[in-house]
Design a protein around this motif. Structure first.
Motif, PDB file in Angstrom:
ATOM      1  N   ALA A   1       0.838  -1.198   0.000  1.00 21.48           N
ATOM      2  CA  ALA A   1       0.000   0.000   0.000  1.00 21.48           C
ATOM      3  C   ALA A   1       0.876   1.253   0.000  1.00 21.48           C
ATOM      4  CB  ALA A   1      -0.930  -0.008   1.210  1.00 21.48           C
TER       5      ALA A   1
ATOM      6  N   TYR B   1      -8.426  -0.826   4.545  1.00 22.91           N
ATOM      7  CA  TYR B   1      -9.588   0.066   4.610  1.00 22.91           C
ATOM      8  C   TYR B   1      -9.632   0.776   5.956  1.00 22.91           C
ATOM      9  CZ  TYR B   1     -14.275   1.835   4.930  1.00 22.91           C
ATOM     10  OH  TYR B   1     -15.333   2.679   5.128  1.00 22.91           O
TER      11      TYR B   1
ATOM     12  N   VAL C   1     -11.981  -5.401  -1.277  1.00 21.65           N
ATOM     13  CA  VAL C   1     -11.440  -4.607  -0.172  1.00 21.65           C
ATOM     14  C   VAL C   1     -10.616  -5.492   0.755  1.00 21.65           C
ATOM     15  CG1 VAL C   1     -12.054  -3.280   1.906  1.00 21.65           C
ATOM     16  CG2 VAL C   1     -13.297  -2.901  -0.223  1.00 21.65           C
ATOM     17  N   ILE C   2      -9.496  -4.945   1.212  1.00 24.82           N
ATOM     18  CA  ILE C   2      -8.699  -5.563   2.268  1.00 24.82           C
ATOM     19  C   ILE C   2      -9.054  -4.795   3.541  1.00 24.82           C
ATOM     20  CG2 ILE C   2      -6.358  -6.034   3.098  1.00 24.82           C
ATOM     21  CD1 ILE C   2      -5.671  -5.704  -0.049  1.00 24.82           C
TER      22      ILE C   2
ATOM     23  N   ILE D   1      -9.001 -10.725   0.609  1.00 26.92           N
ATOM     24  CA  ILE D   1      -9.683  -9.643  -0.089  1.00 26.92           C
ATOM     25  C   ILE D   1     -11.161 -10.016  -0.109  1.00 26.92           C
ATOM     26  CG2 ILE D   1      -9.921  -8.372  -2.249  1.00 26.92           C
ATOM     27  CD1 ILE D   1      -6.962  -8.950  -2.804  1.00 26.92           C
TER      28      ILE D   1
ATOM     29  N   ASN E   1      -8.685   5.852  -0.713  1.00 28.33           N
ATOM     30  CA  ASN E   1      -8.779   4.515  -0.121  1.00 28.33           C
ATOM     31  C   ASN E   1      -9.394   3.538  -1.135  1.00 28.33           C
ATOM     32  OD1 ASN E   1      -8.758   2.384   1.705  1.00 28.33           O
ATOM     33  ND2 ASN E   1     -10.014   3.411   3.226  1.00 28.33           N
TER      34      ASN E   1
ATOM     35  N   GLN F   1      -7.495   0.257  -2.703  1.00 26.45           N
ATOM     36  CA  GLN F   1      -8.046  -1.100  -2.560  1.00 26.45           C
ATOM     37  C   GLN F   1      -8.027  -1.848  -3.894  1.00 26.45           C
ATOM     38  OE1 GLN F   1      -8.905  -2.564   0.254  1.00 26.45           O
ATOM     39  NE2 GLN F   1      -8.681  -0.751   1.528  1.00 26.45           N
ATOM     40  N   LYS F   2      -8.429  -1.147  -4.941  1.00 25.99           N
ATOM     41  CA  LYS F   2      -8.518  -1.802  -6.251  1.00 25.99           C
ATOM     42  C   LYS F   2      -7.120  -2.066  -6.829  1.00 25.99           C
ATOM     43  CE  LYS F   2     -12.821  -1.167  -5.466  1.00 25.99           C
ATOM     44  NZ  LYS F   2     -12.927  -1.244  -4.012  1.00 25.99           N
TER      45      LYS F   2
END
Length: 151
Positions: A8, A71, A66-67, A58, A31, A35-36
């Protein structure tokens, strides 16, 4: 395999790098967009290397993959951009893996957060997974191979 926070942070850093040195019109990563990008990075690693990039599940949330840990970390930002990152996290990613992350960014980074949301909604991993369930690594790997590698 990496800590998902490292990956990330890499995407946040790389987005800032692109804005500073290549395209000043580059938007901050939100965010949702992060995520994507993480979803597509995981899918690419599974499809190309046959191993996961990180070990986090995920989930198929209402607005796409989403993780939850990521998030929760960035939800305070709402839909505003994320520009802060941990520079120490950038050091331990292998050159080969960075090259694949750059490929993922080059393929998907031009999309807006909502563009990526809509893209994931059109693909099998999210469509075929019950909301809030884990998207399987097989679905991610197979869809990425079919859609992005064999095209």
């Amino acid at each position: 395999m990496y800590d998902v926070n490292k990956i990330a942070n890499w995407f946040i850093w790389y987005n800032e790098y692109i804005r500073d040195f290549e395209n000043e019109d580059t938007d901050d990563i939100t965010n949702m967009k992060l995520q994507k990008l993480l979803f597509y990075a995981q899918s690419a690693f599974l499809a190309i290397k046959g191993v996961p990039l990180f070990n986090n599940n995920i989930l198929a949330w209402e607005h796409g993959p989403v993780i939850p840990e990521i998030y929760d970390k960035f939800k305070i930002n709402g839909n505003k951009g994320i520009t802060e990152y941990n520079e120490n996290d950038l050091k331990d990613i292998s050159k080969d893996d960075v090259n694949l992350l750059i490929d993922v960014y080059n393929l998907f980074g031009e999309y807006s957060a909502w563009g990526l949301r809509n893209l994931t909604h059109s693909e099998n991993p999210w469509k075929s997974t019950k909301r809030n369930d884990v998207i399987t690594i097989d679905k991610m790997a197979n869809t990425f191979k079919e859609k992005y590698l064999e095209a």
